[in-house]
Design a protein around this motif. Structure first.
Motif, PDB file in Angstrom:
ATOM      1  N   VAL A 169      -3.249   6.980  13.939  1.00  0.00           N
ATOM      2  CA  VAL A 169      -2.989   6.714  12.523  1.00  0.00           C
ATOM      3  C   VAL A 169      -1.598   6.105  12.354  1.00  0.00           C
ATOM      4  N   ASP A 170      -1.564   4.895  11.829  1.00  0.00           N
ATOM      5  CA  ASP A 170      -0.299   4.207  11.594  1.00  0.00           C
ATOM      6  C   ASP A 170       0.381   4.765  10.344  1.00  0.00           C
ATOM      7  N   PHE A 171       1.714   4.844  10.385  1.00  0.00           N
ATOM      8  CA  PHE A 171       2.462   5.184   9.172  1.00  0.00           C
ATOM      9  C   PHE A 171       3.715   4.325   9.094  1.00  0.00           C
TER      10      PHE A 171
ATOM     11  N   CYS B  46       7.646  -2.092   9.393  1.00  0.00           N
ATOM     12  CA  CYS B  46       7.646  -1.517  10.735  1.00  0.00           C
ATOM     13  C   CYS B  46       6.865  -0.210  10.673  1.00  0.00           C
ATOM     14  N   HIS B  47       6.117   0.078  11.717  1.00  0.00           N
ATOM     15  CA  HIS B  47       5.371   1.337  11.704  1.00  0.00           C
ATOM     16  C   HIS B  47       5.223   1.924  13.093  1.00  0.00           C
ATOM     17  N   PHE B  48       4.942   3.206  13.103  1.00  0.00           N
ATOM     18  CA  PHE B  48       4.571   3.926  14.319  1.00  0.00           C
ATOM     19  C   PHE B  48       3.154   4.433  14.098  1.00  0.00           C
TER      20      PHE B  48
ATOM     21  N   GLU C 220       0.844  -8.915  10.809  1.00  0.00           N
ATOM     22  CA  GLU C 220       2.204  -9.478  10.880  1.00  0.00           C
ATOM     23  C   GLU C 220       2.994  -8.777  11.971  1.00  0.00           C
ATOM     24  N   GLU C 221       2.334  -7.907  12.728  1.00  0.00           N
ATOM     25  CA  GLU C 221       3.069  -7.007  13.616  1.00  0.00           C
ATOM     26  C   GLU C 221       3.134  -7.500  15.058  1.00  0.00           C
ATOM     27  N   VAL C 222       4.213  -7.108  15.725  1.00  0.00           N
ATOM     28  CA  VAL C 222       4.316  -7.221  17.176  1.00  0.00           C
ATOM     29  C   VAL C 222       4.422  -5.776  17.649  1.00  0.00           C
TER      30      VAL C 222
ATOM     31  N   GLY D 294       1.826   6.904  19.649  1.00  0.00           N
ATOM     32  CA  GLY D 294       1.082   6.015  20.538  1.00  0.00           C
ATOM     33  C   GLY D 294       1.342   4.543  20.258  1.00  0.00           C
ATOM     34  N   GLU D 295       2.099   4.246  19.208  1.00  0.00           N
ATOM     35  CA  GLU D 295       2.332   2.836  18.888  1.00  0.00           C
ATOM     36  C   GLU D 295       3.680   2.673  18.213  1.00  0.00           C
ATOM     37  N   VAL D 296       4.349   1.572  18.565  1.00  0.00           N
ATOM     38  CA  VAL D 296       5.527   1.132  17.831  1.00  0.00           C
ATOM     39  C   VAL D 296       5.278  -0.323  17.444  1.00  0.00           C
ATOM     40  N   ALA D 297       5.471  -0.643  16.173  1.00  0.00           N
ATOM     41  CA  ALA D 297       5.173  -2.001  15.714  1.00  0.00           C
ATOM     42  C   ALA D 297       6.310  -2.516  14.843  1.00  0.00           C
ATOM     43  N   LEU D 298       6.739  -3.735  15.155  1.00  0.00           N
ATOM     44  CA  LEU D 298       7.835  -4.341  14.402  1.00  0.00           C
ATOM     45  C   LEU D 298       7.271  -5.368  13.418  1.00  0.00           C
TER      46      LEU D 298
ATOM     47  N   ASP E  61      -0.541  -2.242   4.121  1.00  0.00           N
ATOM     48  CA  ASP E  61       0.799  -1.656   4.087  1.00  0.00           C
ATOM     49  C   ASP E  61       1.470  -1.661   5.460  1.00  0.00           C
ATOM     50  N   GLU E  62       0.686  -1.477   6.527  1.00  0.00           N
ATOM     51  CA  GLU E  62       1.304  -1.459   7.860  1.00  0.00           C
ATOM     52  C   GLU E  62       1.805  -2.846   8.250  1.00  0.00           C
ATOM     53  N   ASN E  63       1.239  -3.869   7.623  1.00  0.00           N
ATOM     54  CA  ASN E  63       1.654  -5.226   7.957  1.00  0.00           C
ATOM     55  C   ASN E  63       2.737  -5.747   7.021  1.00  0.00           C
TER      56      ASN E  63
HETATM   57 ZN    ZN Z   1       0.040  -1.450  14.208  1.00  0.00          ZN
END
Ligand code: ZN
Ligand code: ZN
Length: 404
Positions: free
Chosen positions: A373-375, A338-340, A243-245, A309-313, A333-335
């Protein structure tokens, strides 16, 4: 439903083309479903499907009984096999289903040593997946230990059924024609992605009751979503659900405090209610109510694991968050939030990124690490305001959801 799901993983996940090789990694508990995937892959024209079974019980026995030095090495031949297959244009499908508490009684040093050894050995192969030079996808199916963690108050059978239902819903398998539903879904994600790319934001400000952080995006950054494309232009979906951008932050331009909003399962342990403080991109302080030691091992993996290394909305309102389930599985859970990500950036998230040499990465603000690792940091009171290069402020998220 199982047949539909298997077909979806093959057609939309890794999108197997005639004569391709597929590596399929699966827990032994998922054998019944895995066999269906193997069949669908051959029906799609695969030349060879290599199935690699894993067994958590054996993993745990090893962690509790093997000598210390076992965890300092990763078999070279396994790493070379993956790299060879990637080089030859093979695809990788992983069925990710873990007992979130599997390694809770294991010495964290053993776990982090093995994380480092495997990450180092697998780095050449990961450079293919991290830059979309081969097709790859991750899906999940329920296992008993995982289902019981998500639904502790019901019988194992009921927990399995409930988790299957949730997965079918989140992956749109319960939709009449899931393959079509994914086409539609990828199109919707693309419209958000296009908005972010068209505005070419310089800075993002994340603000909620617990989080207050500003982040610059590197010049030439690219937002991605949904379908990715391999070098031949064949589409694949690396995560199902998604679900992320997402894009990459500037390695050295993140400042402020971010608070986790969902538990993070990392190498068989749960980290929960944690907070990271950033200065010039670097994590300079952190605390955790649960799993502090595991978080500390993660952050101290290498130099790059002190940076993002990542930003996701991801909007608060999505099929996954609508289930109101904490999945204890980052893929889900990351989807829902929002996660980094701590660690390596996806090189495809910056213009010319896949050709950048290692020594040029810092100059462009691109983070590199053995880990990624996404959180989760999203919440229903999260506002995100973007500032463009010509200093216009545009609201991107309002109260946890897209503001446009
Ligand atoms: Zn992601
Ligand atoms: Zn990620």
């Amino acid at each position: 439903m199982l047949n539909k799901y298997a077909k979806l993983a093959v057609k939309v996940g890794v999108n197997i083309q005639p004569n391709e090789t597929l590596v399929l990694r699966s827990p032994i508990e998922c054998a019944e479903f895995t066999r269906k995937v193997v069949k669908e892959a051959y029906l799609a024209g695969a030349k060879k499907v290599h199935v690699e079974w894993s067994d958590e019980e054996c993993t745990l026995i090893e962690y509790l009984n093997a000598p210390d030095e076992t965890f300092n090495e990763f078999p070279k031949w396994t790493a070379e096999k993956y790299e060879d297959i990637a080089k030859e244009g093979g695809a990788f499908l992983t069925i990710y289903a873990q007992n979130p508490d599997l390694l809770k009684d294991v010495d964290p040093k053993r776990i982090s040593n093995f994380q480092k050894a495997s990450a180092k050995a697998l780095k050449p192969w990961r450079s293919y997946t991290l830059s979309d030079k081969c097709k790859w996808s991750i899906i999940s199916i329920p296992t008993e230990s995982w289902a019981k963690k998500v639904f502790p108050d019901v019988s194992t059978k009921e927990a399995m059924d409930k988790l299957w239902d949730a997965i079918f819903k989140c992956t749109r398998v319960d939709n009449g024609d899931p393959i079509k539903a994914w086409e539609e879904h990828n199109k919707n994600l693309k419209s958000k992605m296009d908005f972010l790319n068209d505005n070419n934001f310089k800075t993002l400000h994340f603000k909620s009751s617990k989080t207050d952080l500003t982040m610059d995006l590197p010049e030439g950054h690219i937002w991605q979503s949904g379908a990715s494309f391999d070098p031949k232009g064949v589409s694949f979906n690396a995560n199902m659900p998604t679900e992320e951008v997402f894009s990459m932050p500037h390695k050295f331009k993140v400042n402020g405090v971010v608070h986790s909003t969902k538990p993070l399962v990392y190498s068989g342990n749960v980290i929960d209610n944690f907070e990271l403080t950033f200065k010039d991109g670097k994590i300079i302080d952190f605390k955790a109510e649960k799993g502090f030691e595991t978080l500390s091992e993660l952050i101290n993996t290498d130099e790059g694991s002190h940076y993002l290394g990542e930003v996701a909305l991801v909007p608060f309102k999505s099929p996954i968050s609508d289930t109101n389930i904490v999945f204890f599985n980052t893929l889900f859970d990351e989807n829902a939030s929002c996660h980094f990500a701590i660690g390596s950036a996806y090189k495809g998230c910056i213009k010319g990124g896949t050709d950048l040499k290692n020594e040029e990465l810092d100059k462009y603000g691109v983070n590199d690490s053995l880990t990624h690792v996404d959180f989760m940091i999203g919440s229903n009171d999260m506002d995100i305001v973007g500032t463009t290069f010509d200093n216009q402020k545009i609201q991107i998220f309002k109260d946890g959801n897209w503001a446009f």
